[in-house]
Design a protein around this motif. Structure first.
Motif, PDB file in Angstrom:
ATOM      1  N   ALA A  59       0.812  -1.214   0.000  1.00 54.39           N
ATOM      2  CA  ALA A  59       0.000   0.000   0.000  1.00 54.39           C
ATOM      3  C   ALA A  59       0.850   1.271   0.000  1.00 54.39           C
ATOM      4  N   ASN A  60       2.172   1.119   0.190  1.00 49.89           N
ATOM      5  CA  ASN A  60       3.052   2.289   0.249  1.00 49.89           C
ATOM      6  C   ASN A  60       4.412   1.916  -0.323  1.00 49.89           C
ATOM      7  N   LEU A  61       4.559   2.068  -1.629  1.00 48.38           N
ATOM      8  CA  LEU A  61       5.779   1.681  -2.329  1.00 48.38           C
ATOM      9  C   LEU A  61       7.000   2.447  -1.827  1.00 48.38           C
ATOM     10  N   ASN A  62       6.799   3.628  -1.262  1.00 39.49           N
ATOM     11  CA  ASN A  62       7.917   4.428  -0.745  1.00 39.49           C
ATOM     12  C   ASN A  62       8.702   3.711   0.354  1.00 39.49           C
ATOM     13  N   THR A  63       8.093   2.715   0.994  1.00 35.48           N
ATOM     14  CA  THR A  63       8.752   2.006   2.092  1.00 35.48           C
ATOM     15  C   THR A  63       9.642   0.864   1.615  1.00 35.48           C
ATOM     16  N   ALA A  64       9.661   0.583   0.322  1.00 36.58           N
ATOM     17  CA  ALA A  64      10.371  -0.588  -0.199  1.00 36.58           C
ATOM     18  C   ALA A  64      11.882  -0.469  -0.066  1.00 36.58           C
ATOM     19  N   THR A  65      12.507  -1.615   0.147  1.00 36.75           N
ATOM     20  CA  THR A  65      13.963  -1.724   0.095  1.00 36.75           C
ATOM     21  C   THR A  65      14.309  -2.938  -0.762  1.00 36.75           C
ATOM     22  N   VAL A  66      15.440  -2.849  -1.443  1.00 31.97           N
ATOM     23  CA  VAL A  66      15.867  -3.936  -2.323  1.00 31.97           C
ATOM     24  C   VAL A  66      17.361  -4.159  -2.134  1.00 31.97           C
ATOM     25  N   ARG A  67      17.736  -5.428  -2.005  1.00 30.03           N
ATOM     26  CA  ARG A  67      19.129  -5.857  -2.048  1.00 30.03           C
ATOM     27  C   ARG A  67      19.183  -6.997  -3.051  1.00 30.03           C
ATOM     28  N   ALA A  68      20.018  -6.856  -4.072  1.00 27.53           N
ATOM     29  CA  ALA A  68      20.063  -7.881  -5.116  1.00 27.53           C
ATOM     30  C   ALA A  68      21.484  -8.087  -5.612  1.00 27.53           C
ATOM     31  N   THR A  69      21.745  -9.310  -6.066  1.00 31.82           N
ATOM     32  CA  THR A  69      23.026  -9.638  -6.689  1.00 31.82           C
ATOM     33  C   THR A  69      22.760 -10.392  -7.985  1.00 31.82           C
ATOM     34  N   ILE A  70      23.675 -10.211  -8.908  1.00 34.93           N
ATOM     35  CA  ILE A  70      23.634 -10.933 -10.178  1.00 34.93           C
ATOM     36  C   ILE A  70      24.965 -11.663 -10.311  1.00 34.93           C
ATOM     37  N   ASN A  71      24.910 -12.932 -10.595  1.00 34.93           N
ATOM     38  CA  ASN A  71      26.101 -13.728 -10.853  1.00 34.93           C
ATOM     39  C   ASN A  71      26.546 -13.410 -12.282  1.00 34.93           C
ATOM     40  N   VAL A  72      27.681 -12.730 -12.431  1.00 32.50           N
ATOM     41  CA  VAL A  72      28.126 -12.258 -13.743  1.00 32.50           C
ATOM     42  C   VAL A  72      28.402 -13.417 -14.700  1.00 32.50           C
ATOM     43  N   SER A  73      28.869 -14.540 -14.188  1.00 34.95           N
ATOM     44  CA  SER A  73      29.158 -15.672 -15.075  1.00 34.95           C
ATOM     45  C   SER A  73      27.893 -16.339 -15.607  1.00 34.95           C
ATOM     46  N   SER A  74      26.713 -15.890 -15.157  1.00 39.10           N
ATOM     47  CA  SER A  74      25.459 -16.456 -15.680  1.00 39.10           C
ATOM     48  C   SER A  74      25.018 -15.779 -16.979  1.00 39.10           C
ATOM     49  N   VAL A  75      25.874 -14.912 -17.544  1.00 39.96           N
ATOM     50  CA  VAL A  75      25.521 -14.226 -18.788  1.00 39.96           C
ATOM     51  C   VAL A  75      25.235 -15.255 -19.887  1.00 39.96           C
ATOM     52  N   ASN A  76      24.170 -14.984 -20.645  1.00 41.15           N
ATOM     53  CA  ASN A  76      23.752 -15.900 -21.699  1.00 41.15           C
ATOM     54  C   ASN A  76      23.241 -15.076 -22.877  1.00 41.15           C
ATOM     55  N   THR A  77      23.980 -15.140 -23.980  1.00 40.38           N
ATOM     56  CA  THR A  77      23.564 -14.431 -25.196  1.00 40.38           C
ATOM     57  C   THR A  77      22.973 -15.379 -26.227  1.00 40.38           C
ATOM     58  N   GLY A  78      22.867 -16.648 -25.875  1.00 37.19           N
ATOM     59  CA  GLY A  78      22.331 -17.632 -26.809  1.00 37.19           C
ATOM     60  C   GLY A  78      23.383 -18.221 -27.731  1.00 37.19           C
ATOM     61  N   PHE A  79      24.650 -17.848 -27.538  1.00 38.13           N
ATOM     62  CA  PHE A  79      25.750 -18.364 -28.366  1.00 38.13           C
ATOM     63  C   PHE A  79      26.947 -18.570 -27.452  1.00 38.13           C
ATOM     64  N   GLY A  80      27.278 -19.826 -27.190  1.00 42.25           N
ATOM     65  CA  GLY A  80      28.293 -20.191 -26.213  1.00 42.25           C
ATOM     66  C   GLY A  80      29.649 -19.537 -26.428  1.00 42.25           C
ATOM     67  N   LYS A  81      30.119 -19.479 -27.686  1.00 39.10           N
ATOM     68  CA  LYS A  81      31.427 -18.869 -27.953  1.00 39.10           C
ATOM     69  C   LYS A  81      31.426 -17.386 -27.607  1.00 39.10           C
ATOM     70  N   ARG A  82      30.326 -16.688 -27.911  1.00 38.77           N
ATOM     71  CA  ARG A  82      30.241 -15.265 -27.567  1.00 38.77           C
ATOM     72  C   ARG A  82      30.206 -15.113 -26.049  1.00 38.77           C
ATOM     73  N   ASP A  83      29.476 -15.988 -25.368  1.00 36.03           N
ATOM     74  CA  ASP A  83      29.423 -15.915 -23.901  1.00 36.03           C
ATOM     75  C   ASP A  83      30.819 -16.038 -23.301  1.00 36.03           C
TER      76      ASP A  83
END
Length: 190
Positions: A59-83
């Motif tokens: 009911a009050n989006l102003n109260t939101a907090t976010v902590r997030a991480t992305i594993n960089v090695s999970s990159v996927n472009t659909g082509f293994g050699k490019r990855d």
């Protein structure tokens, strides 16, 4: 009179606390998609290992907090050699920089479903304060008896701001602007 004031204060605090919900980012249904100029066109991909915690009062989006991480090695472009090529030290350097991290500092909501999320984004060893326009896609039950929330965000980042040197010169094969779309699904903590 003091007892009444204390009781009202405690009731208000407990209601505010009770309205706060915690959602764990579902890594199998959350993605950080990107596109970037490549020669004369664009190429795209996704980081499909996203984790973190979102806390908010629906009911009050102003109260939101976010902590997030992305594993960089999970990159996927659909082509293994490019990855493999973009994981190398010339580009993402995943051996040295294993995660992209984000921690919100404030959210300015325009209504219950939209706003600007400000926070510190750390990528490639550099931390910058960024503003991410966000939208709450909805809340609801899932087929497994849990509750979920969906979120979307969009931002354009400058690779050069984060120390990436690939976009130097007019004839650089890869651009400086990285367009990012965040598609996040959270599972409500029990």
């Amino acid at each position: 009179m003091k007892k009444i004031f204390l009781a009202v204060s405690l009731l208000a605090a407990s209601q505010a606390w009770a309205a706060t919900e915690t959602y764990n980012i579902d890594g199998t249904h959350s993605f950080a998609n990107f596109s970037i100029r490549h020669v004369v066109s664009k190429t795209s991909g996704t980081f499909n290992d996203v984790a973190g915690v979102i806390t908010l009062d629906p009911a009050n989006l102003n109260t939101a907090t976010v902590r997030a991480t992305i594993n960089v090695s999970s990159v996927n472009t659909g082509f293994g050699k490019r990855d493999e090529h973009i994981k190398a030290d010339k580009y993402l350097d995943v051996a040295k920089y294993t995660q992209i991290q984000f921690e919100s500092t404030k959210i300015t909501a325009s209504n219950q479903t939209q706003g600007i999320m400000q926070g510190n984004l750390t990528m490639h060893g550099v931390t910058k304060l960024v503003d991410i326009p966000i939208r709450v896609l909805g809340y609801g039950a899932d087929p497994w008896g849990g509750q979920r929330a969906g979120f979307e965000g969009h931002i354009t980042l400058k690779a050069s701001d984060y120390g990436f040197g690939w976009a130097t010169g007019a004839n650089a094969p890869v651009g400086d602007d990285i367009e990012v779309t965040l598609l996040i699904e959270g599972v409500k903590a029990k």
